[in-house]
Write an enzyme that holds these catalytic residues in place. Structure first.
Site, PDB file in Angstrom:
ATOM      1  N   ASP A  45       0.828  -1.210   0.000  1.00  0.00           N
ATOM      2  CA  ASP A  45       0.000   0.000   0.000  1.00  0.00           C
ATOM      3  C   ASP A  45       0.859   1.255   0.000  1.00  0.00           C
ATOM      4  OD1 ASP A  45      -2.320  -1.627   0.444  1.00  0.00           O
ATOM      5  OD2 ASP A  45      -1.673  -1.820   2.510  1.00  0.00           O
ATOM      6  N   SER A  96       2.205   6.797   0.530  1.00  0.00           N
ATOM      7  CA  SER A  96       1.441   5.899   1.365  1.00  0.00           C
ATOM      8  C   SER A  96       0.025   5.975   0.843  1.00  0.00           C
ATOM      9  CB  SER A  96       1.507   6.343   2.812  1.00  0.00           C
ATOM     10  OG  SER A  96       0.603   5.599   3.562  1.00  0.00           O
ATOM     11  N   ARG A  97      -0.482   4.860   0.275  1.00  0.00           N
ATOM     12  CA  ARG A  97      -1.760   4.954  -0.420  1.00  0.00           C
ATOM     13  C   ARG A  97      -2.949   4.988   0.523  1.00  0.00           C
ATOM     14  NH1 ARG A  97      -0.013   0.340  -4.293  1.00  0.00           N
ATOM     15  NH2 ARG A  97       1.884   1.355  -5.005  1.00  0.00           N
ATOM     16  N   VAL A  98      -2.803   4.428   1.709  1.00  0.00           N
ATOM     17  CA  VAL A  98      -3.976   4.383   2.582  1.00  0.00           C
ATOM     18  C   VAL A  98      -3.752   5.053   3.934  1.00  0.00           C
ATOM     19  CG1 VAL A  98      -4.927   2.304   1.545  1.00  0.00           C
ATOM     20  CG2 VAL A  98      -3.349   2.101   3.450  1.00  0.00           C
TER      21      VAL A  98
END
Lengths: 524, 184
Positions: free
Chosen positions: A360, A385-387
């Site tokens: 992620d 940081s995708r989430v």
């Protein structure tokens, strides 16, 4: 192995009480070929995948190839004692490791056997868990919502990690990948005072794959020094161990972490590093004659990593209701920080691209930043940081909002910095601010910062309160200012420590006023 | 169970010979042939003589025909000829085993070994075979073998299944239990 007389007696007593002329039925096979840590066995018709196979002399193997009339297996011990023609027995057990509290503070191998000389671990058969488990299903999960703080300003401010996230740490050799992981483990002490019994304490599993023994000893010592060992398990499959042990170590570490996740606890798992695990897997698979694919890795090397990292998850609060057999409490999580080593910064190689696509987000470490003294050497431009943003504390989110853009603008103009006074005022201001921010984000190893410390430091940096300070004084100022804040504004700092505190204009005004007062007493 | 897997080629020829014999109603004669071949090829020299690639195929074929002559049923003789024509005489020594494997499978028969510390008498052996047969729902043919190192009891091996009722096996299991780190 030391045997104690009383224990021997108790086992014998049970044996005598239950004695009857029982017959055991087992599957047997004959070793056809053995070498390089793999064996081919004829027979074992009903062998299962990943089943443990026993050879004479107590050497264990794991079945990996089930073919028409033979079974290919890897040896998990001294391969020299297995000979052609030996009888191999199927144990009927899928390869499992001990789990539970007794492992905390210990260094164990990939089968959960102690390596630290502190005696037997003392787990029972009930503590055994198969190393391969299915990942939680869609309904058993929820999006990440709580922060997993590393204590590193550069990461917590711009690349926030949430509990249940998989964040890749990637970079060349010697760029500080392990250092980030160790700092993250040390920082978890703040979550529950380092007491593993405290339900708030985040537990840690450090899986060392293919590392030098000396590095692992070093890590253990550092964790002990900082009081982080009581809540940490180190799973070590060092460079000298069989390739099979190196390839199963991450699964073993995850099985240990899952026990806590399924009981509603939070765990941080470090895989250091998955490149070496892929090497070990490639070696084993080539010896078992599976067809090689790109870069000679077997076709399922993507699955090797994806099925491992899928087990890191944030469980739904009602997971225990949905699947009471598997979960005793909901809301637990496994956060993982897999590490990948690149060659010459080449992130487009096979394994790095695979793991980048599974995780992620990634934290990119660059050698030239490292040698320029920017440590941690995080390239914030391409790290994402995708989430994790959803899990960042609101105050930090607000304060760090402009940081990424400020730094991006700085990097764009950096090339002009040498023109000095020929530049217009706004360019000069951007350059000034950027240089100070870069300086502010530098952080010494083993010094993770509290949430409040990070917030006030980043606030004073990005609001321009440090612009008139010489660049080389920025770090000292930031450190002394935070200490000053704890001395004089302890209540405000305590408030910022809490995750739910929102950043407000009043808070900003208070910190600004405090900074100006402190600035007057700060000797440049 | 033999210690080595049969080659896939031998398995195919064995199966084909069995099917041909079944259709021709000549199973008994072919079975006798196969027994003879098996006995001959138990000898290493005989094995290497038919599979030695340095000897021309037709010479090897002639040698086999001369040795067995009219003893073999036409189907068995044809099998040898087909193998020779296809240049696969080296699988011939394995064909009898493959044939018998098919024969056993179709008849629901399993061959096994009963090892015991003291010699087994005929009655015990047939009792053992019958009770195992009932359990597996198959016809069990046991060969008795004396193995003093078992100390006591009987150990039966059927294919890759082993039923261990020997004292030695019990001792080994106890040893494993005592040394198992998870019980400490």
């Amino acid at each position: 192995m030391k045997l104690q007389a009383s224990e021997v007696t108790s086992v014998l007593k049970k044996e005598i009480e239950g004695f009857q002329a029982e017959t055991s039925s087992e599957q047997i096979g004959t070793v056809l070929q053995v070498g390089d840590g793999v064996a081919r066995i004829y027979g074992l018709d009903h062998c299962m995948m990943s089943e443990l196979i026993e050879f004479p002399g107590g050497v264990m193997g794991m079945a990996l190839n089930l073919e028409e009339d033979n079974v290919g297996c890897v040896l998990l011990g001294d391969a020299a004692s297995v000979k052609e023609g030996d009888t191999a027995k199927a144990t009927g057990k899928i390869i499992s490791v001990p789990t539970g509290d007794r492992l905390l503070g210990r260094v164990v191998d990939a089968l959960g056997r102690p390596l630290d000389g502190k005696g037997p671990v003392g787990t029972t058969d009930e503590d055994l868990r198969p190393i391969e488990q299915t990942a939680p299903s869609v309904v058993e999960r929820q999006p990440v919502c709580e922060p997993m703080m590393t204590g590193l300003k550069a990461i917590d401010a711009m690349i926030p990690i949430g509990r249940g996230q998989r964040e890749l740490v990637i970079g060349d050799r010697q760029t500080g990948k392990t250092a980030i992981a160790i700092d993250a483990i040390i920082n978890q002490k703040r979550t529950g005072g380092g007491d593993p019994k405290n339900p708030d304490q985040v537990l840690c599993v450090y899986v060392a794959v293919g590392q030098k023994q000396s590095t692992v000893v070093d890590v253990q010592r550092k964790l002990e020094e900082h009081g982080a060992m009581p809540y940490t398990i180190i799973v070590n499959a060092s460079a000298s161990e069989e390739a099979a042990m190196q390839f199963i170590a991450p699964y073993a570490g995850t099985a240990m972490a899952e026990r806590y996740r399924d009981a509603g606890r939070h765990v941080l798992v470090i895989y250091d590093d998955l490149t070496k695990q892929a090497y070990a897997y490639r070696q084993v698979m080539l010896l078992l004659r599976r067809p090689p694919g790109r870069e000679a890795y077997p076709g399922d090397v993507f699955n090797l990593h994806s099925r491992l990292l899928e087990r890191s998850a944030k469980l739904a609060d009602d997971a225990a209701k949905l699947n009471p057999k598997k979960y005793s409490a909901g809301g637990g999580s496994i956060t993982s920080l897999p590490i990948i080593e690149t060659q010459e910064g080449d992130v487009s190689a096979y394994i790095p691209t695979n793991v980048i696509s599974i995780t992620d987000g990634q934290i990119f470490l660059e050698a030239n930043l490292f040698y320029a003294g920017v440590r941690p050497a995080v390239n914030v431009g391409i790290s994402v940081s995708r989430v994790g943003g959803a899990a960042q504390t609101p105050a930090m989110k607000k304060v760090a909002g402009g940081l990424r853009i400020n730094l991006a603008q700085y990097r764009e103009l950096e090339a002009f910095a040498q023109f000095g006074s020929d530049l217009d005022k706004s360019t000069q201001e951007t350059l000034n601010r950027g240089a100070r921010l870069v300086e502010l984000l530098k952080q010494g190893q083993y010094h993770p910062l509290r949430n409040a410390d990070q917030i006030v430091q980043i606030f004073v940096g990005s609001s321009g309160l440090l612009d008139d300070l010489p660049v080389e004084q920025v770090r000292r100022f930031a450190d002394e200012f935070t200490a000053y804040m704890w001395d004089t504004h302890a209540e405000l700092m305590e408030k910022l420590e809490r995750w739910d505190t929102k950043w407000s204009d009043e808070l900003a005004a208070e910190v600004t006023a405090a900074c100006e007062t402190f600035r007057q007493s700060f000797a440049v | 169970m033999s210690a080595r897997p049969l080659s896939p080629a031998a398995r195919r020829y064995g199966r084909a010979l069995h099917a041909a014999a079944r259709e021709a109603g000549a199973l008994d004669q072919v079975r006798a042939d196969v027994g003879l071949l098996q006995a001959v090829f138990a000898d290493e020299a005989a094995r290497s003589a038919v599979s030695d690639p340095r000897i021309a195929v037709d010479r090897r074929q002639a040698m086999i025909e001369k040795a067995f002559g009219e003893l073999l049923h036409p189907l068995t003789r044809n099998t040898v000829r087909v193998l020779a024509r296809r240049g696969r005489l080296e699988v011939l020594p394995e064909v009898p085993d493959a044939f018998l494997e098919t024969d056993d499978r179709l008849a629901g028969r399993v061959h096994g070994v009963a090892e015991s510390a003291l010699p087994l008498d005929e009655a015990t052996l047939s009792d053992l075979a019958a009770s195992l047969g009932r359990r597996l729902d198959k016809q069990v043919v046991l060969e008795a073998r004396q193995l003093p190192e078992l100390i006591g009891g009987i150990r039966v091996t059927l294919g890759c299944e082993r039923y261990d009722g020997s004292l030695r096996g019990r001792l080994e299991r106890l040893e494993r239990k005592l040394l198992d780190p998870s019980t400490l």
